[in-house]
Design an enzyme around this catalytic site. Structure first.
Site, PDB file in Angstrom:
ATOM      1  N   ASP A 101      32.108  53.992  39.303  1.00  9.90           N
ATOM      2  CA  ASP A 101      32.762  53.095  40.262  1.00  9.90           C
ATOM      3  C   ASP A 101      31.786  52.035  40.781  1.00  9.90           C
ATOM      4  O   ASP A 101      30.664  52.346  41.175  1.00  9.90           O
ATOM      5  CB  ASP A 101      33.319  53.909  41.438  1.00  9.90           C
ATOM      6  CG  ASP A 101      34.173  53.056  42.363  1.00  9.90           C
ATOM      7  OD1 ASP A 101      34.891  52.151  41.870  1.00  9.90           O
ATOM      8  OD2 ASP A 101      34.122  53.288  43.583  1.00  9.90           O
ATOM      9  N   HIS A 102      32.240  50.770  40.767  1.00  9.85           N
ATOM     10  CA  HIS A 102      31.429  49.632  41.213  1.00  9.85           C
ATOM     11  C   HIS A 102      30.141  49.501  40.405  1.00  9.85           C
ATOM     12  O   HIS A 102      29.103  49.090  40.932  1.00  9.85           O
ATOM     13  CB  HIS A 102      31.128  49.702  42.716  1.00  9.85           C
ATOM     14  CG  HIS A 102      32.322  49.366  43.545  1.00  9.85           C
ATOM     15  ND1 HIS A 102      33.384  50.231  43.698  1.00  9.85           N
ATOM     16  CD2 HIS A 102      32.658  48.244  44.222  1.00  9.85           C
ATOM     17  CE1 HIS A 102      34.303  49.655  44.452  1.00  9.85           C
ATOM     18  NE2 HIS A 102      33.894  48.445  44.774  1.00  9.85           N
ATOM     19  N   CYS A 156      36.818  38.739  26.721  1.00 15.25           N
ATOM     20  CA  CYS A 156      36.147  40.015  27.043  1.00 15.25           C
ATOM     21  C   CYS A 156      34.688  39.996  26.635  1.00 15.25           C
ATOM     22  O   CYS A 156      33.928  40.883  27.003  1.00 15.25           O
ATOM     23  CB  CYS A 156      36.872  41.179  26.369  1.00 15.25           C
ATOM     24  SG  CYS A 156      38.499  41.429  27.061  1.00 15.25           S
ATOM     25  N   HIS A 209      37.512  45.226  35.885  1.00 15.90           N
ATOM     26  CA  HIS A 209      38.854  45.808  35.836  1.00 15.90           C
ATOM     27  C   HIS A 209      38.998  46.839  36.947  1.00 15.90           C
ATOM     28  O   HIS A 209      38.023  47.474  37.338  1.00 15.90           O
ATOM     29  CB  HIS A 209      39.105  46.526  34.509  1.00 15.90           C
ATOM     30  CG  HIS A 209      39.175  45.618  33.335  1.00 15.90           C
ATOM     31  ND1 HIS A 209      40.273  44.841  33.055  1.00 15.90           N
ATOM     32  CD2 HIS A 209      38.265  45.342  32.371  1.00 15.90           C
ATOM     33  CE1 HIS A 209      40.045  44.134  31.953  1.00 15.90           C
ATOM     34  NE2 HIS A 209      38.829  44.420  31.517  1.00 15.90           N
ATOM     35  N   HIS A 267      32.463  44.970  32.763  1.00 19.91           N
ATOM     36  CA  HIS A 267      31.985  45.213  31.410  1.00 19.91           C
ATOM     37  C   HIS A 267      31.996  43.931  30.579  1.00 19.91           C
ATOM     38  O   HIS A 267      32.503  42.893  30.998  1.00 19.91           O
ATOM     39  CB  HIS A 267      32.787  46.332  30.713  1.00 19.91           C
ATOM     40  CG  HIS A 267      34.175  45.958  30.303  1.00 19.91           C
ATOM     41  ND1 HIS A 267      34.938  46.731  29.452  1.00 19.91           N
ATOM     42  CD2 HIS A 267      34.946  44.888  30.609  1.00 19.91           C
ATOM     43  CE1 HIS A 267      36.107  46.164  29.259  1.00 19.91           C
ATOM     44  NE2 HIS A 267      36.147  45.051  29.940  1.00 19.91           N
ATOM     45  N   HIS A 279      33.049  40.759  33.275  1.00 19.78           N
ATOM     46  CA  HIS A 279      34.280  40.651  34.054  1.00 19.78           C
ATOM     47  C   HIS A 279      34.686  42.069  34.449  1.00 19.78           C
ATOM     48  O   HIS A 279      34.176  43.035  33.884  1.00 19.78           O
ATOM     49  CB  HIS A 279      35.399  39.974  33.238  1.00 19.78           C
ATOM     50  CG  HIS A 279      35.817  40.790  32.064  1.00 19.78           C
ATOM     51  ND1 HIS A 279      35.151  40.764  30.858  1.00 19.78           N
ATOM     52  CD2 HIS A 279      36.818  41.691  31.911  1.00 19.78           C
ATOM     53  CE1 HIS A 279      35.732  41.608  30.022  1.00 19.78           C
ATOM     54  NE2 HIS A 279      36.742  42.185  30.627  1.00 19.78           N
ATOM     55  N   GLU A 339      43.549  50.164  31.740  1.00 21.03           N
ATOM     56  CA  GLU A 339      42.612  49.071  31.999  1.00 21.03           C
ATOM     57  C   GLU A 339      43.332  47.972  32.784  1.00 21.03           C
ATOM     58  O   GLU A 339      42.760  47.316  33.646  1.00 21.03           O
ATOM     59  CB  GLU A 339      42.055  48.517  30.688  1.00 21.03           C
ATOM     60  CG  GLU A 339      40.899  47.561  30.894  1.00 21.03           C
ATOM     61  CD  GLU A 339      40.180  47.281  29.592  1.00 21.03           C
ATOM     62  OE1 GLU A 339      39.054  47.768  29.418  1.00 21.03           O
ATOM     63  OE2 GLU A 339      40.759  46.583  28.738  1.00 21.03           O
TER      64      GLU A 339
HETATM   65 NI    NI Z   1      37.782  43.785  29.920  1.00 21.84          NI
END
Ligand code: NI
Length: 145
Positions: A82-83, A36, A44, A17, A42, A127
């Site tokens: 997911d992914h 961020c 998580h 995100h 990037h 997160e």
């Molecule tokens: Ni983040």
């Protein structure tokens, strides 16, 4: 029997995100969101804990069949997020900033629609190991889990 019990299911998903407010300047976005706001995104490893509260069924001894809960989480959350790049690949975050707070509310709403009304639903979303949120916030609660 009317004993209420909370049932939990833990699961994980990975997603990328970028936190960004399009109404703000780059300067303000950097100031508020820092790393961020990296335009290259990037990722998580999110950990989701779903809590379902209900009465223990006299015949099955279950509050909810965990198999069913697992399937709902799989279909509604894992297959959707997911992914994925949350900003680019999902309609839910096309115009909603994918903070852990917003992701939790979106996940709760998706699960709520699939769960029988007789259940109470609450989730925790991690997160990182140290940063996590809970939704909804129950009144007078520090009881959680
Ligand atoms: Ni983040």
């Amino acid at each position: 029997m009317s004993t209420k019990v909370a049932v939990f299911r833990k699961t994980r998903f990975n997603a990328a995100h970028r936190l960004y407010n399009p109404n703000w300047s780059e300067g303000k976005n950097n100031e508020v969101f820092g790393l961020c706001n990296n335009p290259s995104f990037h990722g998580h490893n999110y950990e989701l804990i779903v809590k379902v509260v209900g009465k223990v069924d006299a015949e099955t001894g279950y509050v909810i069949d965990i198999k069913l809960l697992k399937e709902i989480i799989q279909e509604e959350i894992i297959e959707r997020f997911d992914h994925k790049n949350l900003n680019l690949d999902t309609k839910e975050f096309k115009s909603l900033n994918p903070t852990v707070e917003n992701i939790a509310v979106v996940i709760w709403n998706l699960l709520r629609k699939k769960l029988d009304k007789k259940y109470d639903l609450q989730i925790k979303l991690y997160e990182t190991e140290r940063n996590f949120v809970e939704y909804p916030v129950l009144s007078g609660s520090s009881n959680a889990y």
